[in-house]
Scaffold this motif. Structure first.
Motif, short mmCIF file in Angstrom:
data_model
loop_
_atom_site.label_atom_id
_atom_site.label_comp_id
_atom_site.label_asym_id
_atom_site.label_seq_id
_atom_site.Cartn_x
_atom_site.Cartn_y
_atom_site.Cartn_z
N ALA A 1 -6.12 -0.42 9.09
CA ALA A 1 -6.70 -0.28 7.74
C ALA A 1 -7.95 -1.13 7.60
O ALA A 1 -8.97 -0.68 7.05
N GLY B 1 -2.05 6.27 2.80
CA GLY B 1 -2.93 5.94 3.91
C GLY B 1 -2.20 5.15 4.98
O GLY B 1 -0.98 5.06 5.01
N ILE B 2 -2.98 4.54 5.85
CA ILE B 2 -2.42 3.80 6.98
C ILE B 2 -1.90 2.45 6.52
O ILE B 2 -2.62 1.70 5.85
N ASN C 1 -6.77 11.32 8.59
CA ASN C 1 -6.48 11.42 7.16
C ASN C 1 -7.13 10.29 6.37
O ASN C 1 -7.27 10.39 5.16
N ASP C 2 -7.52 9.21 7.05
CA ASP C 2 -8.06 8.03 6.39
C ASP C 2 -9.53 7.76 6.73
O ASP C 2 -10.09 6.80 6.23
N THR D 1 -11.76 0.25 6.97
CA THR D 1 -12.47 -0.19 5.77
C THR D 1 -13.83 -0.79 6.11
O THR D 1 -14.79 -0.62 5.36
N LYS E 1 0.85 -1.19 0.00
CA LYS E 1 0.00 0.00 0.00
C LYS E 1 0.89 1.24 0.00
O LYS E 1 1.82 1.34 0.77
#
Length: 135
Positions: free
Chosen positions: A15, A8-9, A63-64, A19, A5
């Motif tokens: 993650a 993002g994290i 941020n995510d 999600t 990835k």
């Protein structure tokens, strides 16, 4: 094929939790001493006292994640005003802040999907984030 990835994290546990969140689902980020209720997923990032810091982890999560409301302990206002100021600087205008007693905050942890434990060593450096929607 497994890919790395890029944005993002990177932490797979965080993650995955982000999600899987639906509207109004909640997660928490806590300091090193926050008691995590039995049965609630613990994502432990603590390496050493103060590492990683609460605010560093909060910035990465914000941020995510689309957040519509946050919950903080009322005690942060007097016991850790500098941390409160740092939190407020990271939030956007539409993210409402609700203050509850620290005891009530700990009760609300029973309803979160996961608690991310940091190495933070300052009082009341804990937050519950309620998921919003992007549309």
């Amino acid at each position: 094929m497994n890919t790395l990835k890029k944005l993002g994290i990177l932490n797979s546990d965080i993650a995955k939790v982000l999600t899987d969140l639906g509207h109004t689902d909640k997660i928490a980020i806590g300091d090193a001493g926050l008691p995590i209720p039995t049965g609630v997923k613990r994502i432990d990032l603590a390496i050493a006292l103060s590492d990683p810091s609460f605010i560093k982890v909060l910035k990465a999560v914000l941020n995510d994640m689309k957040v519509e409301e946050v919950v903080l302990a009322e005690e942060i206002k007097e016991q850790n005003a500098s941390q409160l100021e740092a939190i407020e600087a990271e939030l956007v205008e539409e993210e409402r802040i609700t203050y509850v007693s620290h005891e009530e905050f700990k009760q609300q942890l029973k309803d979160v999907k996961a608690v991310i434990r940091t190495g933070e060593a300052t009082p009341y450096s804990n937050i519950i984030l309620q998921s919003g929607v992007l549309f």
